[in-house]
Enzyme design. Sequence first.
Site, PDB file in Angstrom:
ATOM      1  N   GLY A  12      29.946  34.016  35.972  1.00  0.00           N
ATOM      2  CA  GLY A  12      29.911  33.718  37.401  1.00  0.00           C
ATOM      3  C   GLY A  12      29.378  34.872  38.239  1.00  0.00           C
ATOM      4  N   TYR A  13      29.841  34.916  39.485  1.00  0.00           N
ATOM      5  CA  TYR A  13      29.373  35.929  40.437  1.00  0.00           C
ATOM      6  C   TYR A  13      29.778  37.333  40.029  1.00  0.00           C
ATOM      7  CZ  TYR A  13      27.659  32.405  43.616  1.00  0.00           C
ATOM      8  OH  TYR A  13      26.925  31.394  44.162  1.00  0.00           O
ATOM      9  N   PHE A 163      34.956  45.925  42.077  1.00  0.00           N
ATOM     10  CA  PHE A 163      34.953  46.169  43.524  1.00  0.00           C
ATOM     11  C   PHE A 163      33.630  45.798  44.179  1.00  0.00           C
ATOM     12  CE2 PHE A 163      38.277  49.099  41.986  1.00  0.00           C
ATOM     13  CZ  PHE A 163      39.335  48.636  42.755  1.00  0.00           C
ATOM     14  N   ASN A 221      41.499  44.756  48.635  1.00  0.00           N
ATOM     15  CA  ASN A 221      41.025  43.567  49.354  1.00  0.00           C
ATOM     16  C   ASN A 221      41.909  43.249  50.553  1.00  0.00           C
ATOM     17  OD1 ASN A 221      38.690  43.104  48.012  1.00  0.00           O
ATOM     18  ND2 ASN A 221      39.543  41.626  46.573  1.00  0.00           N
ATOM     19  N   ARG A 257      39.336  59.103  61.288  1.00  0.00           N
ATOM     20  CA  ARG A 257      40.495  58.565  60.581  1.00  0.00           C
ATOM     21  C   ARG A 257      40.380  57.049  60.444  1.00  0.00           C
ATOM     22  NH1 ARG A 257      44.852  60.778  64.602  1.00  0.00           N
ATOM     23  NH2 ARG A 257      43.215  59.890  65.920  1.00  0.00           N
ATOM     24  N   PHE A 269      36.569  35.922  58.085  1.00  0.00           N
ATOM     25  CA  PHE A 269      36.089  36.297  56.756  1.00  0.00           C
ATOM     26  C   PHE A 269      36.167  35.108  55.809  1.00  0.00           C
ATOM     27  CE2 PHE A 269      40.615  37.827  56.671  1.00  0.00           C
ATOM     28  CZ  PHE A 269      41.110  37.022  55.654  1.00  0.00           C
ATOM     29  N   CYS A 273      37.495  36.129  47.406  1.00  0.00           N
ATOM     30  CA  CYS A 273      38.536  37.117  47.098  1.00  0.00           C
ATOM     31  C   CYS A 273      39.598  37.329  48.177  1.00  0.00           C
ATOM     32  CB  CYS A 273      37.886  38.466  46.811  1.00  0.00           C
ATOM     33  SG  CYS A 273      37.191  38.522  45.166  1.00  0.00           S
ATOM     34  N   ARG A 433      28.426  35.902  64.751  1.00  0.00           N
ATOM     35  CA  ARG A 433      28.208  37.143  63.997  1.00  0.00           C
ATOM     36  C   ARG A 433      27.715  38.292  64.866  1.00  0.00           C
ATOM     37  NH1 ARG A 433      30.316  37.483  58.850  1.00  0.00           N
ATOM     38  NH2 ARG A 433      30.402  35.416  57.965  1.00  0.00           N
TER      39      ARG A 433
HETATM   40  C1  UDX Z   1      35.101  41.737  48.763  1.00  0.00           C
HETATM   41  C2  UDX Z   1      35.302  43.252  48.619  1.00  0.00           C
HETATM   42  O1  UDX Z   1      34.526  43.920  49.615  1.00  0.00           O
HETATM   43  C3  UDX Z   1      34.902  43.714  47.228  1.00  0.00           C
HETATM   44  O2  UDX Z   1      35.182  45.095  47.069  1.00  0.00           O
HETATM   45  C4  UDX Z   1      35.693  42.904  46.209  1.00  0.00           C
HETATM   46  O3  UDX Z   1      35.307  43.270  44.888  1.00  0.00           O
HETATM   47  C5  UDX Z   1      35.479  41.427  46.412  1.00  0.00           C
HETATM   48  O4  UDX Z   1      35.824  41.065  47.748  1.00  0.00           O
HETATM   49  P1  UDX Z   1      33.025  40.129  49.195  1.00  0.00           P
HETATM   50  O5  UDX Z   1      34.057  39.092  49.457  1.00  0.00           O
HETATM   51  O6  UDX Z   1      31.929  39.831  48.225  1.00  0.00           O
HETATM   52  O7  UDX Z   1      33.716  41.467  48.643  1.00  0.00           O
HETATM   53  O8  UDX Z   1      32.310  40.535  50.560  1.00  0.00           O
HETATM   54  P2  UDX Z   1      32.719  41.465  51.811  1.00  0.00           P
HETATM   55  O9  UDX Z   1      31.518  42.236  52.178  1.00  0.00           O
HETATM   56  O10 UDX Z   1      33.944  42.227  51.552  1.00  0.00           O
HETATM   57  O11 UDX Z   1      32.949  40.407  52.981  1.00  0.00           O
HETATM   58  C6  UDX Z   1      34.035  39.503  52.976  1.00  0.00           C
HETATM   59  C7  UDX Z   1      34.036  38.674  54.244  1.00  0.00           C
HETATM   60  O12 UDX Z   1      34.397  39.464  55.378  1.00  0.00           O
HETATM   61  C8  UDX Z   1      32.678  38.045  54.584  1.00  0.00           C
HETATM   62  O13 UDX Z   1      32.859  36.737  55.052  1.00  0.00           O
HETATM   63  C9  UDX Z   1      32.153  38.949  55.674  1.00  0.00           C
HETATM   64  O14 UDX Z   1      31.234  38.311  56.500  1.00  0.00           O
HETATM   65  C10 UDX Z   1      33.437  39.305  56.407  1.00  0.00           C
HETATM   66  N1  UDX Z   1      33.347  40.556  57.173  1.00  0.00           N
HETATM   67  C11 UDX Z   1      33.146  41.743  56.533  1.00  0.00           C
HETATM   68  C12 UDX Z   1      33.461  40.528  58.560  1.00  0.00           C
HETATM   69  O15 UDX Z   1      33.641  39.463  59.155  1.00  0.00           O
HETATM   70  N2  UDX Z   1      33.388  41.706  59.261  1.00  0.00           N
HETATM   71  C13 UDX Z   1      33.198  42.905  58.647  1.00  0.00           C
HETATM   72  O16 UDX Z   1      33.148  43.925  59.348  1.00  0.00           O
HETATM   73  C14 UDX Z   1      33.064  42.923  57.242  1.00  0.00           C
HETATM   74  P1  ADP Z   2      33.834  34.832  39.826  1.00  0.00           P
HETATM   75  O1  ADP Z   2      33.409  34.903  41.267  1.00  0.00           O
HETATM   76  O2  ADP Z   2      35.200  35.427  39.592  1.00  0.00           O
HETATM   77  O3  ADP Z   2      32.813  35.377  38.888  1.00  0.00           O
HETATM   78  P2  ADP Z   2      33.040  32.119  39.129  1.00  0.00           P
HETATM   79  O4  ADP Z   2      33.737  30.834  39.406  1.00  0.00           O
HETATM   80  O5  ADP Z   2      31.702  32.375  39.751  1.00  0.00           O
HETATM   81  O6  ADP Z   2      34.067  33.270  39.483  1.00  0.00           O
HETATM   82  O7  ADP Z   2      32.833  32.285  37.552  1.00  0.00           O
HETATM   83  C1  ADP Z   2      33.811  32.061  36.585  1.00  0.00           C
HETATM   84  C2  ADP Z   2      33.153  31.386  35.364  1.00  0.00           C
HETATM   85  O8  ADP Z   2      34.103  31.352  34.285  1.00  0.00           O
HETATM   86  C3  ADP Z   2      32.731  29.932  35.589  1.00  0.00           C
HETATM   87  O9  ADP Z   2      31.330  29.814  35.367  1.00  0.00           O
HETATM   88  C4  ADP Z   2      33.549  29.121  34.548  1.00  0.00           C
HETATM   89  O10 ADP Z   2      32.805  28.063  33.960  1.00  0.00           O
HETATM   90  C5  ADP Z   2      33.862  30.193  33.506  1.00  0.00           C
HETATM   91  N1  ADP Z   2      35.038  29.902  32.676  1.00  0.00           N
HETATM   92  C6  ADP Z   2      36.283  29.547  33.074  1.00  0.00           C
HETATM   93  N2  ADP Z   2      37.103  29.403  32.006  1.00  0.00           N
HETATM   94  C7  ADP Z   2      36.372  29.668  30.894  1.00  0.00           C
HETATM   95  C8  ADP Z   2      36.648  29.712  29.481  1.00  0.00           C
HETATM   96  N3  ADP Z   2      37.878  29.454  29.004  1.00  0.00           N
HETATM   97  N4  ADP Z   2      35.639  30.026  28.641  1.00  0.00           N
HETATM   98  C9  ADP Z   2      34.399  30.294  29.118  1.00  0.00           C
HETATM   99  N5  ADP Z   2      34.077  30.294  30.432  1.00  0.00           N
HETATM  100  C10 ADP Z   2      35.035  29.986  31.318  1.00  0.00           C
END
Ligand code: UDX
Ligand code: ADP
Length: 453
Positions: A12-13, A163, A221, A257, A269, A273, A433
Amino acid sequence: MKIKNICCIGAGYVGGPTMAVIAQKCPNINVTVVDLNEARITAWNNPDFEKLPVYEPGLDEVVKEARGRNLFFSTDVDKAIEEAEMIFISVNTPTKMYGAGKGMAADLKYIELCARQIARVAKSDKIVVEKSTLPVRTAEAIKSILDNTGNGVNFQILSNPEFLAEGTAVTDLHNPDRVLIGGNNAEAIQSLVEVYAHWVAKDKILTTNVWSSELSKLTANAFLAQRVSSINAISELCEKTEADVNEVAKAIGMDSRIGSKFLKASVGFGGSCFQKDILNLVYIAKSYGLNEVADYWEQVVIMNDHQKHRFSKNIVQTLYNTVSGKRIAMLGWAFKKDTNDTRESAAITVAQDLIAEQAKVVVYDPKVSENQIKFDLEQDHDNEIIEVGTNPYEVCKKAHAIAILTEWDEFKTYDWQKIYDSMSKPAFVFDGRNLLDKQKMKEIGFVYSAVGS
Ligand code: UDX
Ligand code: ADP
């Protein structure tokens, strides 16, 4: 243990980009990313690098360099487990939607399935690395499953939270502020340190016990999300007074600070996560009877929900208390710019609110597909109420209002005069935004308002 083969369960992501960078930076290690989802694996193997399943700036280049050399994507989970000395678990851990902890706790069923599969297949010692965000003490549960259902081989569990932020995943992975490795076995920790040491300075690789590592991820987070909710709370106050939230953010951010990052007021947001991790933290605190701690953190999510609904309510009120039958153009659907991920995006909530008011919602996003948008709204594909366009100028044509939900850079480059000329008048813009130049928008003739100013 010297690592020669890594397997990552979950493409995934998180799993995809992380493993692509490990493979890029460690050409001597074979990295195999596996997933049950065949379509996803096929997309990762797409010869057209622009069609990878995850959109991240720079990711295509990384995959191009490593794929076929020492980076592989496959659906053969058993084989990859068997061959690897180190297995990353990077499957999804959504908020549980049933039973105890419904709506709060993390659903660990995918993690447990992985652990059972590893236990069944493994015929040699393995280091198992938690990469997904997990509640504190999950490592213990994984260890128990592995030891009790395995073939008598030795398992070491490490926690190695991710992270990276979406949209900047590749640069975050190339230059992490820190890499955190939690574990109880020095040799296993060292094996993972050596993987990262291929490109990360040793002083940025932090080792802790497993539980500190697991809790640090939730805490990081929670703190980040709290900053967004804090500035969003102030944005509402700014709208009632003559204060401008951008000026306030700048002024407080110059205090070293406080710091200047993560102070951008927004429509709320999103992402996979923040909400999930805070709710998880709240659940854990409650389960220990720490009600004040739980309430404190839950407020961050409550504030965020309020901010999203407040945005749509403001649109309805400003449009003379009715949007029924009115065309509202939504620019942006992803939860932030430079990603095609829409999980928990504020756009979804805002669209649902507007649809409930019978508005005609038309959406444009540079990277999110029509199917995904309709899936997010659980709409029939032929449903009339929501329309998705590929040309922003067409989407905005004859609109009564435009709502900006994602901070895509391209929105700043549009010919806003041309858009104004094509709209119903008065032409409203609700900038969720703070993306556009207020003065210029007003000069063109828009009735322009941005969150907190
Ligand atoms: C977050 C953490 O930053 C990352 O370290 C962790 O591994 C996963 O979660 P992510 O969710 O990918 O990452 O994006 P992030 O840049 O943190 O933004 C989260 C949300 O907050 C977005 O919707 C963003 O638009 C919003 N945001 C962020 C604001 O609205 N204002 C800000 O100043 C910063
Ligand atoms: P993340 O943002 O945490 O990466 P995603 O939903 O994008 O989450 O990715 C998680 C991936 O894990 C999905 O593509 C899903 O199909 C896969 N997955 C979940 N359970 C299993 C499993 N038991 N074996 C293999 N792949 C799995």
